[in-house]
Design a protein around this motif. Structure first.
Motif, short mmCIF file in Angstrom:
data_model
loop_
_atom_site.label_atom_id
_atom_site.label_comp_id
_atom_site.label_asym_id
_atom_site.label_seq_id
_atom_site.Cartn_x
_atom_site.Cartn_y
_atom_site.Cartn_z
N ARG A 39 24.17 -22.02 -30.71
CA ARG A 39 25.39 -22.16 -29.91
C ARG A 39 26.61 -22.32 -30.81
O ARG A 39 27.61 -21.63 -30.65
CB ARG A 39 25.29 -23.36 -28.99
N TRP A 40 26.54 -23.27 -31.74
CA TRP A 40 27.73 -23.56 -32.55
C TRP A 40 27.98 -22.49 -33.60
O TRP A 40 29.13 -22.16 -33.88
CB TRP A 40 27.64 -24.96 -33.14
N GLU B 279 29.62 -19.74 -31.71
CA GLU B 279 31.03 -20.00 -31.41
C GLU B 279 31.89 -19.84 -32.65
O GLU B 279 33.00 -19.31 -32.58
CB GLU B 279 31.19 -21.38 -30.78
#
Length: 161
Positions: A32-33, A36
């Motif tokens: 996820r990070w 992003e």
């Protein structure tokens, strides 16, 4: 997992509904990070930018993301070389590195960047961002626009021909 569930304010069983293991949870967070960060840094730019201008855009995107998400940036750094990362997590890293290496290769071909291995250039820039993150987190450095600009100029000086 019980500590994670407690911090999240849910029952331990709830965590296991979504993640079979701590490794699965770690990889989901990492993807996820990293996703992003990749989306922010690698987002399209306007056409016609010089190597120097493009470097500036990418550097500011990295630095601003690190300032906006210091805990997540530290998490990515802590787990970057962990053997627990699965193939999808490692692929997210490879995407970032490949795009940055392509930038360095193109800038080198146009004579804007010194002759160095593209991976080394990526490591220098990434290390600069991590160093800033640590100094900001320790209160030794402000993460304001002038500091980000000074770091950008210094890193470009380290790369340019």
């Amino acid at each position: 997992m019980p500590e994670i569930a407690n911090a999240a304010g849910v029952a331990t069983g709830t965590i296991y509904r979504y993640f079979d293991t701590k490794d699965a949870l770690l990889n989901a967070l990492y993807q996820r990070w990293r996703g992003e960060l990749n989306a922010r840094v690698l987002a399209p730019t306007r056409d016609g930018l010089s190597s120097r201008q493009l470097f500036g855009v990418m550097w500011r995107r990295i630095a601003e993301w690190f300032v906006e998400y210091p805990v997540q940036a530290a998490f990515l750094e802590k787990h970057y070389h962990k053997p627990l990362l699965d193939e999808k997590s490692r692929e997210a890293d490879r995407i970032f590195i490949a795009v940055m290496e392509r930038f360095v290769t193109d800038a080198k071909a146009s004579g804007d960047v010194r002759d160095m291995r593209p991976t080394l250039a990526v490591a220098l820039v990434w290390g600069g961002a991590l160093g800033m993150l640590k100094m900001v987190g320790d209160g030794h450095l402000d993460a304001d626009a002038p500091v980000i600009a000074q770091a950008e100029a210094s890193l470009w000086d380290a790369l340019r021909s």
